[in-house]
Design a protein around this motif. Structure first.
Motif, PDB file in Angstrom:
ATOM      1  N   GLU A 213       0.826  -1.198   0.000  1.00  0.00           N
ATOM      2  CA  GLU A 213       0.000   0.000   0.000  1.00  0.00           C
ATOM      3  C   GLU A 213       0.867   1.258   0.000  1.00  0.00           C
ATOM      4  OE1 GLU A 213      -3.793   2.043   0.230  1.00  0.00           O
ATOM      5  OE2 GLU A 213      -3.166   0.019  -0.339  1.00  0.00           O
ATOM      6  N   GLU A 214       1.953   1.227   0.760  1.00  0.00           N
ATOM      7  CA  GLU A 214       2.859   2.382   0.802  1.00  0.00           C
ATOM      8  C   GLU A 214       3.483   2.634  -0.571  1.00  0.00           C
ATOM      9  OE1 GLU A 214       6.872   3.888   3.212  1.00  0.00           O
ATOM     10  OE2 GLU A 214       6.074   1.870   3.524  1.00  0.00           O
ATOM     11  N   ARG A 215       3.951   1.570  -1.226  1.00  0.00           N
ATOM     12  CA  ARG A 215       4.567   1.743  -2.540  1.00  0.00           C
ATOM     13  C   ARG A 215       3.547   2.234  -3.571  1.00  0.00           C
ATOM     14  NH1 ARG A 215       8.441   3.766  -5.238  1.00  0.00           N
ATOM     15  NH2 ARG A 215       8.848   2.764  -7.265  1.00  0.00           N
ATOM     16  N   GLU A 218       3.087   5.880  -3.086  1.00  0.00           N
ATOM     17  CA  GLU A 218       4.272   6.587  -3.549  1.00  0.00           C
ATOM     18  C   GLU A 218       4.247   6.755  -5.071  1.00  0.00           C
ATOM     19  OE1 GLU A 218       7.569   5.216  -0.143  1.00  0.00           O
ATOM     20  OE2 GLU A 218       7.481   4.224  -2.094  1.00  0.00           O
ATOM     21  N   LEU A 219       3.901   5.675  -5.768  1.00  0.00           N
ATOM     22  CA  LEU A 219       3.838   5.742  -7.228  1.00  0.00           C
ATOM     23  C   LEU A 219       2.774   6.727  -7.690  1.00  0.00           C
ATOM     24  CD1 LEU A 219       4.174   1.927  -8.063  1.00  0.00           C
ATOM     25  CD2 LEU A 219       5.875   3.691  -8.511  1.00  0.00           C
ATOM     26  N   GLU A 220       1.600   6.686  -7.073  1.00  0.00           N
ATOM     27  CA  GLU A 220       0.524   7.589  -7.479  1.00  0.00           C
ATOM     28  C   GLU A 220       0.900   9.049  -7.214  1.00  0.00           C
ATOM     29  OE1 GLU A 220      -3.288   4.578  -6.829  1.00  0.00           O
ATOM     30  OE2 GLU A 220      -2.891   6.176  -5.403  1.00  0.00           O
ATOM     31  N   THR A 221       1.534   9.307  -6.073  1.00  0.00           N
ATOM     32  CA  THR A 221       1.949  10.674  -5.762  1.00  0.00           C
ATOM     33  C   THR A 221       2.952  11.179  -6.784  1.00  0.00           C
ATOM     34  OG1 THR A 221       1.599  10.256  -3.394  1.00  0.00           O
ATOM     35  CG2 THR A 221       2.939  12.157  -3.987  1.00  0.00           C
ATOM     36  N   ALA A 222       3.912  10.331  -7.177  1.00  0.00           N
ATOM     37  CA  ALA A 222       4.907  10.731  -8.167  1.00  0.00           C
ATOM     38  C   ALA A 222       4.275  10.937  -9.544  1.00  0.00           C
ATOM     39  CB  ALA A 222       6.018   9.685  -8.244  1.00  0.00           C
ATOM     40  N   LEU A 223       3.388  10.032  -9.949  1.00  0.00           N
ATOM     41  CA  LEU A 223       2.767  10.141 -11.268  1.00  0.00           C
ATOM     42  C   LEU A 223       1.896  11.389 -11.376  1.00  0.00           C
ATOM     43  CD1 LEU A 223       1.784   6.396 -11.844  1.00  0.00           C
ATOM     44  CD2 LEU A 223       3.538   7.686 -13.061  1.00  0.00           C
ATOM     45  N   ILE A 224       1.200  11.731 -10.294  1.00  0.00           N
ATOM     46  CA  ILE A 224       0.306  12.891 -10.332  1.00  0.00           C
ATOM     47  C   ILE A 224       1.084  14.189 -10.125  1.00  0.00           C
ATOM     48  CG2 ILE A 224      -1.697  13.989  -9.257  1.00  0.00           C
ATOM     49  CD1 ILE A 224      -2.597  11.174  -8.410  1.00  0.00           C
ATOM     50  N   GLY A 225       1.927  14.230  -9.083  1.00  0.00           N
ATOM     51  CA  GLY A 225       2.604  15.468  -8.726  1.00  0.00           C
ATOM     52  C   GLY A 225       3.766  15.812  -9.635  1.00  0.00           C
ATOM     53  N   GLU A 226       4.631  14.833  -9.957  1.00  0.00           N
ATOM     54  CA  GLU A 226       5.834  15.112 -10.739  1.00  0.00           C
ATOM     55  C   GLU A 226       5.569  15.046 -12.249  1.00  0.00           C
ATOM     56  OE1 GLU A 226       8.953  12.540  -9.464  1.00  0.00           O
ATOM     57  OE2 GLU A 226       8.620  12.946  -7.331  1.00  0.00           O
ATOM     58  N   GLN A 252      -1.495  12.474   2.448  1.00  0.00           N
ATOM     59  CA  GLN A 252      -2.008  12.181   3.791  1.00  0.00           C
ATOM     60  C   GLN A 252      -2.157  10.675   4.005  1.00  0.00           C
ATOM     61  OE1 GLN A 252      -5.664  14.403   3.927  1.00  0.00           O
ATOM     62  NE2 GLN A 252      -4.639  16.386   4.212  1.00  0.00           N
ATOM     63  N   THR A 253      -2.684   9.986   2.989  1.00  0.00           N
ATOM     64  CA  THR A 253      -2.811   8.528   3.091  1.00  0.00           C
ATOM     65  C   THR A 253      -1.441   7.865   3.188  1.00  0.00           C
ATOM     66  OG1 THR A 253      -4.845   8.610   1.781  1.00  0.00           O
ATOM     67  CG2 THR A 253      -3.768   6.467   1.996  1.00  0.00           C
ATOM     68  N   LEU A 254      -0.481   8.366   2.406  1.00  0.00           N
ATOM     69  CA  LEU A 254       0.868   7.806   2.434  1.00  0.00           C
ATOM     70  C   LEU A 254       1.495   7.973   3.806  1.00  0.00           C
ATOM     71  CD1 LEU A 254       3.358   6.583   1.078  1.00  0.00           C
ATOM     72  CD2 LEU A 254       3.935   8.867   0.246  1.00  0.00           C
ATOM     73  N   ASP A 255       1.354   9.136   4.420  1.00  0.00           N
ATOM     74  CA  ASP A 255       1.909   9.361   5.763  1.00  0.00           C
ATOM     75  C   ASP A 255       1.281   8.410   6.781  1.00  0.00           C
ATOM     76  OD1 ASP A 255       3.473  11.351   4.716  1.00  0.00           O
ATOM     77  OD2 ASP A 255       2.125  12.980   5.285  1.00  0.00           O
ATOM     78  N   ARG A 256      -0.038   8.229   6.674  1.00  0.00           N
ATOM     79  CA  ARG A 256      -0.708   7.332   7.629  1.00  0.00           C
ATOM     80  C   ARG A 256      -0.253   5.890   7.442  1.00  0.00           C
ATOM     81  NH1 ARG A 256      -4.763   4.063   6.838  1.00  0.00           N
ATOM     82  NH2 ARG A 256      -5.314   5.047   4.852  1.00  0.00           N
ATOM     83  N   VAL A 257      -0.214   5.428   6.180  1.00  0.00           N
ATOM     84  CA  VAL A 257       0.190   4.051   5.912  1.00  0.00           C
ATOM     85  C   VAL A 257       1.649   3.823   6.306  1.00  0.00           C
ATOM     86  CG1 VAL A 257       0.564   2.363   4.077  1.00  0.00           C
ATOM     87  CG2 VAL A 257      -1.515   3.727   4.096  1.00  0.00           C
ATOM     88  N   ARG A 258       2.495   4.818   6.042  1.00  0.00           N
ATOM     89  CA  ARG A 258       3.908   4.677   6.396  1.00  0.00           C
ATOM     90  C   ARG A 258       4.081   4.545   7.902  1.00  0.00           C
ATOM     91  NH1 ARG A 258       7.123   8.894   3.308  1.00  0.00           N
ATOM     92  NH2 ARG A 258       6.864   7.337   1.644  1.00  0.00           N
ATOM     93  N   GLY A 259       3.307   5.335   8.662  1.00  0.00           N
ATOM     94  CA  GLY A 259       3.366   5.211  10.115  1.00  0.00           C
ATOM     95  C   GLY A 259       2.899   3.839  10.588  1.00  0.00           C
ATOM     96  N   GLU A 260       1.815   3.322   9.992  1.00  0.00           N
ATOM     97  CA  GLU A 260       1.334   1.989  10.364  1.00  0.00           C
ATOM     98  C   GLU A 260       2.351   0.916   9.996  1.00  0.00           C
ATOM     99  OE1 GLU A 260      -2.399   1.430   8.514  1.00  0.00           O
ATOM    100  OE2 GLU A 260      -3.430   3.000   9.648  1.00  0.00           O
ATOM    101  N   ARG A 261       3.026   1.094   8.854  1.00  0.00           N
ATOM    102  CA  ARG A 261       4.041   0.120   8.447  1.00  0.00           C
ATOM    103  C   ARG A 261       5.222   0.113   9.408  1.00  0.00           C
ATOM    104  NH1 ARG A 261       9.184   1.205   6.929  1.00  0.00           N
ATOM    105  NH2 ARG A 261       8.466   2.847   5.498  1.00  0.00           N
ATOM    106  N   VAL A 262       5.666   1.284   9.847  1.00  0.00           N
ATOM    107  CA  VAL A 262       6.780   1.363  10.805  1.00  0.00           C
ATOM    108  C   VAL A 262       6.396   0.706  12.125  1.00  0.00           C
ATOM    109  CG1 VAL A 262       8.201   2.953  12.162  1.00  0.00           C
ATOM    110  CG2 VAL A 262       7.792   3.409   9.739  1.00  0.00           C
ATOM    111  N   ARG A 263       5.169   0.987  12.598  1.00  0.00           N
ATOM    112  CA  ARG A 263       4.733   0.366  13.851  1.00  0.00           C
ATOM    113  C   ARG A 263       4.619  -1.143  13.716  1.00  0.00           C
ATOM    114  NH1 ARG A 263       1.669   5.168  13.928  1.00  0.00           N
ATOM    115  NH2 ARG A 263      -0.083   4.165  12.889  1.00  0.00           N
ATOM    116  N   ALA A 264       4.157  -1.620  12.565  1.00  0.00           N
ATOM    117  CA  ALA A 264       4.058  -3.066  12.342  1.00  0.00           C
ATOM    118  C   ALA A 264       5.444  -3.712  12.329  1.00  0.00           C
ATOM    119  CB  ALA A 264       3.324  -3.348  11.036  1.00  0.00           C
ATOM    120  N   GLN A 265       6.424  -3.042  11.751  1.00  0.00           N
ATOM    121  CA  GLN A 265       7.782  -3.583  11.753  1.00  0.00           C
ATOM    122  C   GLN A 265       8.352  -3.630  13.162  1.00  0.00           C
ATOM    123  OE1 GLN A 265       9.695  -0.998   8.853  1.00  0.00           O
ATOM    124  NE2 GLN A 265       9.636  -2.607   7.300  1.00  0.00           N
TER     125      GLN A 265
END
Length: 281
Positions: A213-215, A218-226, A252-265
């Protein structure tokens, strides 16, 4: 006199309805933020909220604080509605522009197809036998024969134009003709996004799902923003406002998912330490 009484009866009823609305807002804040959080948002003591809930009456200070929150929410809703209307207007303009360009594209395609067929017919009707008096030289084919041979080579027809169902700046889940040329530098990211989107479940749990989900975000943010591309399910190109809105909520979704991924690790690492490496899931 009767009209005055009716007018006098109407005012308390409107005030009563407004009070009910403020009370409902207070309960909504307490349910979502808790009593302490709601008190902090409203700028009052939590005991004031407790007394209001128990008595069913709102103090003037509490009413003013709830009124400010209510007005703030209405203003935010109005801004979002205005941005949405502008986005819809730009989409309608894009649809109208696309509709105006379709007849020209169809006419161009028909002309290219007719030209290709005419060239193919002309090549097939060329003579393949030599005219009389142009025999081969004793040592092989002479210069004139070579020139005639070159002229008799069939002409290659121009490559057929491949038509896309969407604009070049719109990404689709399914591949389309000329994707690599249309997306240019963004093509590797589009290809990776399609593969991940197809294999990744929209909802899930666990560390592996969070990594995917994080990746994806990331791809969608790059494709849309860059690269300023438009993502499904939309098929009309976004304007600058639409892209900023899409990038904002994906970030915002990326930040939330990234935080959940770090906590899961961290949870996985702690469990492995506590179980001496026996826990692997």
């Amino acid at each position: 006199m009767k009209e005055k009484l009716l007018a006098g009866d109407a005012t308390p009823s409107l005030e009563s309805l407004h009070g009910v609305r403020l009370t409902a807002l207070m309960h909504d804040l307490m349910n979502r933020e808790g009593k302490m959080g709601a008190a902090q948002i409203l700028g009052v003591n939590h005991k004031t909220l407790t007394a209001a809930v128990e008595s069913g009456n709102l103090t003037p200070r509490l009413s003013d604080a709830l009124e400010k929150v209510l007005l703030s929410r209405e203003a935010e809703a109005f801004v979002e509605l205005r941005e949405r209307v502008r986005e819809l207007e730009s989409r309608m303009e894009a649809v109208e522009a696309r509709a105006r360009s379709i007849p020209g594209e169809i006419r161009e395609a028909v002309e290219m197809e007719s030209e290709s067929r005419e060239k193919g017919v002309g090549t097939a009707s060329e003579p393949t036998e030599r005219p009389a008096g142009m025999g081969a030289s004793p040592q092989g084919e002479g210069p004139q024969d070579a020139a005639g041979s070159e002229q008799r080579q069939p002409r290659s027809s121009p490559p057929r134009r491949l038509f896309r169902t969407t604009r070049p700046s719109v990404v689709t889940q399914e591949p389309q003709p000329g994707d690599e040329q249309a997306f240019g530098e963004a093509w590797p990211l589009v290809e990776e996004w399609r593969g991940l989107r197809e294999s990744h479940s929209p909802q899930g749990r666990g560390l592996s799902w969070l990594v995917g989900e994080e990746r994806l975000r990331e791809l969608e943010t790059a494709l849309i923003g860059e690269h300023e591309l438009t993502m499904p399910p939309d098929t009309d190109p976004w304007d600058s406002l639409g892209r900023r809105t899409q990038v904002r909520w994906r970030t915002q979704t990326l930040d939330r998912v990234r935080g959940e991924r770090v906590r899961a690790q961290w949870r996985r690492w702690i469990r492995r330490v506590l179980t001496l490496g026996l826990w692997r899931s």
